[in-house]
Write a protein that holds these residues in place. Structure first.
Motif, mmCIF file in Angstrom:
data_model
loop_
_atom_site.group_PDB
_atom_site.id
_atom_site.type_symbol
_atom_site.label_atom_id
_atom_site.label_comp_id
_atom_site.label_asym_id
_atom_site.label_seq_id
_atom_site.Cartn_x
_atom_site.Cartn_y
_atom_site.Cartn_z
ATOM 1 N N ASP A 20 0.837 -1.197 0.000
ATOM 2 C CA ASP A 20 0.000 0.000 0.000
ATOM 3 C C ASP A 20 0.872 1.247 0.000
ATOM 4 O O ASP A 20 1.929 1.270 0.638
ATOM 5 N N ALA A 21 0.440 2.259 -0.699
ATOM 6 C CA ALA A 21 1.203 3.499 -0.780
ATOM 7 C C ALA A 21 1.191 4.269 0.536
ATOM 8 O O ALA A 21 2.079 5.077 0.789
ATOM 9 N N ARG A 22 0.196 4.014 1.389
ATOM 10 C CA ARG A 22 0.069 4.735 2.658
ATOM 11 C C ARG A 22 0.754 3.965 3.785
ATOM 12 O O ARG A 22 0.406 2.824 4.071
ATOM 13 N N ALA A 23 1.708 4.615 4.449
ATOM 14 C CA ALA A 23 2.473 3.983 5.519
ATOM 15 C C ALA A 23 1.583 3.532 6.668
ATOM 16 O O ALA A 23 1.848 2.506 7.294
ATOM 17 N N GLU A 24 0.526 4.289 6.953
ATOM 18 C CA GLU A 24 -0.355 3.913 8.055
ATOM 19 C C GLU A 24 -1.090 2.608 7.788
ATOM 20 O O GLU A 24 -1.494 1.916 8.716
ATOM 21 N N ARG A 25 -1.233 2.219 6.544
ATOM 22 C CA ARG A 25 -1.818 0.914 6.210
ATOM 23 C C ARG A 25 -0.757 -0.175 6.108
ATOM 24 O O ARG A 25 -1.012 -1.323 6.446
ATOM 25 N N ARG A 26 0.421 0.188 5.618
ATOM 26 C CA ARG A 26 1.506 -0.790 5.485
ATOM 27 C C ARG A 26 1.871 -1.411 6.828
ATOM 28 O O ARG A 26 2.230 -2.574 6.906
#
Length: 76
Positions: A20-26
């Motif tokens: 995922d491009a979003r760190a908070e999801r990674r």
């Protein structure tokens, strides 16, 4: 059967989130990766697939590194 479903759901979710491009999801990828490891260990033990059984410990170690990096020693 339950172990195969859990392996599939946890594994695909972990890989999907890890990209995922979003760190908070990674950061959630390691949680799903770790959640799938007991099912891997059980399934490979039951099937006597010793090579994959051993690799499961390496995968668990790798997911645990992500857990400690993103959840235990989280740097803002």
């Amino acid at each position: 059967m339950v172990d195969q479903i859990a392996i599939g759901l946890c594994g695909v979710t972990a890989v999907y989130l890890s990209q995922d491009a979003r760190a908070e999801r990674r950061r959630y990828a390691c949680l799903f990766g770790l959640a799938g490891q007991p099912f891997w260990l059980y399934a490979t033990w039951k099937a006597q697939q010793w090579g994959i059984f051993g690799l499961s410990f390496l995968y668990a170690f790798s997911w645990a590194r992500g857990f400690f990096a993103h959840w235990v020693r989280r740097v803002p």
